[in-house]
Design an enzyme around this catalytic site. Structure first.
Site, PDB file in Angstrom:
ATOM      1  CB  CYS A   1      -0.905  -0.012   1.236  1.00  0.00           C
ATOM      2  SG  CYS A   1      -1.946   1.438   1.439  1.00  0.00           S
TER       3      CYS A   1
ATOM      4  CB  SER B   1      -0.253   3.905   4.048  1.00  0.00           C
ATOM      5  OG  SER B   1      -1.411   4.591   3.629  1.00  0.00           O
TER       6      SER B   1
ATOM      7  CG  HIS C   1       2.740   7.977   2.310  1.00  0.00           C
ATOM      8  ND1 HIS C   1       3.273   8.408   1.121  1.00  0.00           N
ATOM      9  CD2 HIS C   1       1.400   8.207   2.227  1.00  0.00           C
ATOM     10  CE1 HIS C   1       2.309   8.887   0.345  1.00  0.00           C
ATOM     11  NE2 HIS C   1       1.158   8.771   0.993  1.00  0.00           N
TER      12      HIS C   1
ATOM     13  CG  HIS D   1      -1.401  -1.153   6.404  1.00  0.00           C
ATOM     14  ND1 HIS D   1      -0.334  -0.743   5.648  1.00  0.00           N
ATOM     15  CD2 HIS D   1      -2.498  -0.585   5.846  1.00  0.00           C
ATOM     16  CE1 HIS D   1      -0.760   0.050   4.682  1.00  0.00           C
ATOM     17  NE2 HIS D   1      -2.075   0.162   4.772  1.00  0.00           N
TER      18      HIS D   1
ATOM     19  CB  CYS E   1      -5.542  -1.355   3.739  1.00  0.00           C
ATOM     20  SG  CYS E   1      -5.198   0.430   3.530  1.00  0.00           S
TER      21      CYS E   1
END
Length: 375
Positions: free
Chosen positions: A47, A49, A52, A68, A175
């Site tokens: 993902c 994220s 990031h 996650h 997610c």
């Protein structure tokens, strides 16, 4: 031979430093304590994220095991666990649902007070870690840490799912899919016959489009500077696609023109401050609703004119599509099993877990929508 109650040695992708590749290491995973669950991972998605964190946009403590968005099988449980048992198929939840806090008790809210998002501690609920590598404790990420062959989560951060569900697909419900789909159907509450604009056509953006379509939107305008993503956007429900680089005027002006004064609903699924403003500005000024879905860079603020809201626009955001995780994830998996929505169209690559760095390269180059790592 049972591993319950014992330390498990396994492979995990450890991030030791920012802006560096993941290192595949042998880690020790402690057994679950009371009200904890140890899971054998089967599949995990990559993902934005997670990236990031690698590039410093999302701050968390290092060294850390990220990941996650995943699905696996319960290996063992700690004392007092009642909602899952060994052998169950499960999805870890990066937004927990303790069921006891004011937010969990609120009918329209989902960001449980036990979450580890705003000021990440990198631990489980008791303030300690279950991972060790090279004699050092390794931090958890959002209470899930799925870039590991085994992980330990709090019971409030895991949902039992349908026994026949294909884990390499339903992991996306952990997610990406839920975040996008819920942003349309639950947070924005997209209406029949409406016009929507979706900024960003990654896995989450495509899931927003699927949600808008399911809600009965008449026009779904997909916005991205990568034209290679347009065909897939149309496959999942976009009625038209726009590249902002094809126009000399700001994209919000283009969208207001093509929609006859502004769209009913807009979604920012990138995480950039400029596109968040564009998404707000392209909304109809008297009743448009704009949803922030993308995770913004750490410690950056938007300066905006309150008049943009005074006229009647609504600006809001939500994590995990507004879904209460522990109760909603099993239902979403059951809906997938009943063919109420597809997930295959979101998956562009499947790689063995050890090729995690290759998977992140695909993400950063814009060549993938979702890469699934299999264990």
């Amino acid at each position: 031979m049972s591993t319950a109650g014992k330390v498990i040695k396994c492979k995990a992708a450890v991030l030791w430093e920012l802006k560096k590749p993941f290192s595949i290491e042998e880690v020790e995973v402690a057994p679950p304590k009371a009200h904890e669950v140890r899971i054998k991972m089967v599949a995990t998605g990559i993902c934005r994220s997670d990236d990031h964190v690698v590039n410093g946009f999302l701050v968390t403590r290092l060294p850390v095991i990220l990941g996650h968005e995943a699905a696996g099988i319960v290996e063992s449980v700690g004392e007092g666990v009642t909602t899952v048992r060994p052998g169950d198929k499960v999805i870890p939840l990066f937004v927990p649902q303790c069921g006891k806090c004011n937010i969990c008790k609120h009918p329209e809210a989902n960001l449980c007070l036990k979450h580890d998002l705003n000021e990440p501690q990198g631990t489980l609920n008791d303030g300690t870690c279950r991972f060790t590598c090279r004699g050092k404790p390794i931090r958890h990420f959002l209470g899930t840490s799925t870039f590991s062959q085994y992980t330990v989560v709090d019971e409030m951060s895991v949902a039992k799912i349908h026994a026949d569900s294909p884990l390499e697909k339903v992991c996306l419900i952990g997610c990406g899919f839920s975040t996008g789909y819920g942003s349309a159907v639950k947070v924005a509450k997209v209406t029949q016959g409406s016009t929507c604009a979706v900024f960003g056509l990654g896995g989450v953006g495509l899931s927003v489009i699927m949600g808008c379509k399911a809600a009965g939107a008449a026009r779904i305008i997909a916005v991205d500077i990568n034209k290679d993503k347009f065909a897939r956007a149309k496959q999942v429900g976009a009625t038209e696609c726009i590249n902002p680089q094809d126009y000399e005027k700001p994209i919000e002006e283009v969208l207001r023109e093509v929609s006859g004064g502004g769209v009913d609903f807009s979604f920012e699924v990138i995480g950039r401050l400029d596109t968040m403003m564009s998404a707000l500005l392209c909304c109809q000024e008297a009743y448009g609703v704009s949803i922030i879905v993308g995770v913004p860079p750490n410690a950056q603020n938007i300066s905006m004119n309150p008049m943009l809201l005074l006229t009647g626009r609504t600006w809001k955001g939500a994590v995990f599509g507004g879904f209460k995780s522990k109760e909603s994830v099993p239902k979403l998996v059951t809906d997938f099993m009943a063919k109420k929505f597809p997930l295959d169209q979101l998956i562009t690559h499947v790689l063995p877990f050890e090729k995690i760095n290759e998977g992140f390269d695909l993400l950063r180059s814009g060549k993938s929508v979702r890469t699934i790592l299999t264990f």
